[in-house]
Design a protein around this motif. Structure first.
Motif, short mmCIF file in Angstrom:
data_model
loop_
_atom_site.label_atom_id
_atom_site.label_comp_id
_atom_site.label_asym_id
_atom_site.label_seq_id
_atom_site.Cartn_x
_atom_site.Cartn_y
_atom_site.Cartn_z
N VAL A 1 0.58 -0.72 -0.17
CA VAL A 1 -0.33 0.21 -0.36
C VAL A 1 0.99 1.42 -0.02
CG1 VAL A 1 -1.96 -1.18 1.24
CG2 VAL A 1 0.04 0.52 2.21
N ALA A 2 0.16 2.53 -0.72
CA ALA A 2 0.77 3.44 -0.01
C ALA A 2 0.92 3.86 0.93
CB ALA A 2 0.47 4.69 -1.16
N ARG A 3 2.32 4.97 1.17
CA ARG A 3 2.33 5.46 2.92
C ARG A 3 1.80 4.04 4.12
NH1 ARG A 3 -1.43 10.63 2.62
NH2 ARG A 3 -3.31 9.15 2.18
N GLY A 4 2.48 3.14 3.81
CA GLY A 4 1.82 2.07 4.97
C GLY A 4 2.29 2.32 6.49
N ASP A 5 2.77 3.76 7.05
CA ASP A 5 3.51 3.83 7.89
C ASP A 5 2.92 3.28 8.72
OD1 ASP A 5 1.45 5.89 7.20
OD2 ASP A 5 2.49 7.23 8.79
N PHE A 6 1.14 2.99 9.44
CA PHE A 6 0.49 2.83 9.99
C PHE A 6 0.06 1.13 9.81
CE2 PHE A 6 -2.07 2.00 6.12
CZ PHE A 6 -3.25 1.25 5.79
N LEU A 7 0.67 0.56 8.87
CA LEU A 7 0.81 -0.94 8.92
C LEU A 7 2.35 -1.26 10.04
CD1 LEU A 7 0.04 -1.80 5.08
CD2 LEU A 7 -1.36 -2.30 7.46
N VAL A 8 3.33 -0.34 9.78
CA VAL A 8 4.58 -0.46 10.15
C VAL A 8 4.08 -0.61 12.05
CG1 VAL A 8 6.68 0.26 10.56
CG2 VAL A 8 5.80 0.28 8.65
N ARG A 9 3.34 0.66 11.88
CA ARG A 9 3.24 1.13 13.69
C ARG A 9 2.34 -0.01 14.15
NH1 ARG A 9 1.93 6.06 12.06
NH2 ARG A 9 -0.18 5.61 12.25
N GLY A 10 1.33 -0.48 13.15
CA GLY A 10 0.41 -1.92 14.32
C GLY A 10 1.31 -3.00 13.98
N SER A 11 2.39 -3.15 13.58
CA SER A 11 3.52 -4.63 13.17
C SER A 11 4.27 -4.54 14.31
CB SER A 11 3.98 -4.69 12.22
OG SER A 11 4.37 -5.61 11.98
N GLN A 12 4.05 -3.16 14.64
CA GLN A 12 4.97 -3.05 16.09
C GLN A 12 4.27 -3.79 17.08
OE1 GLN A 12 6.93 -0.12 15.73
NE2 GLN A 12 9.11 -0.74 17.94
#
Length: 181
Positions: free
Chosen positions: A52-63
């Protein structure tokens, strides 16, 4: 004094304390669903962060999912340890339990290290998870699958913390048979 071999399977079915769950219903298998689910979902989030574009929310969610998994694994390990104490030392079941425990502790340590890696790496890969933490997650999930197989072997092959066959048979009797009609 060594325990009679015929008594060993019976002993391994009994909880060593109420904290391990009642007879025939251990809590360890319930608690393991938290780290397994959290860590599997974290890998999905890791991969999705590259899609996805701008996956920063997924990075935080994964963490967060990795952290939840580590905490959940520590809780599951504490009651799993109690179940291990019910197995007589020197038996195949005990050795299987030790390997199961060692793998789980190694996986938990791997995810704890991965959590730290993600924290340190978040500025370099703000919109996607780096390849290193993803590779570590894949290796840890593979080791977790092997450990899960061994946990299944403990329960389904050796009958650790599983009710005896007479207790199990009562679940398959009909109401008519129980009343004698």
């Amino acid at each position: 004094m060594d325990e009679a071999p015929e008594r060993a399977p019976e002993r391994a079915k009994e909880p060593v304390t109420v904290l391990a769950g009642p007879y025939g219903h251990p809590v360890h298998p319930i608690f393991v669903t938290v780290p397994i689910g959290a860590w599997a979902a974290s890998l999905v989030f890791d991969i999705a962060s590259h899609v996805v574009a701008r996956g920063d929310f997924l990075v935080r969610g994964s963490q967060w999912l990795v952290a939840v998994g580590v905490i959940g694994a520590l809780v599951a390990a504490s009651v799993g340890f109690l179940d291990l104490f019910a197995i007589p030392p020197g038996t195949s079941a005990f050795r299987t339990g030790l390997v199961h425990m060692a793998l789980n502790l190694a996986v938990t340590a791997g995810y704890a290290a991965g959590f730290g890696w993600r924290l340190a790496d978040r500025h370099h890969h703000a919109s996607s998870v780096g390849p290193g933490p993803i590779a570590l997650s894949v290796v840890c999930l593979a080791a977790l699958a092997v450990s899960g197989y061994l946990g299944g072997k403990l329960a389904y092959h050796y009958g650790v913390r599983v009710a005896d066959e007479d207790t199990q048979a009562r679940g398959f009797t009909t109401a008519r048979r129980r009343t004698g009609n």
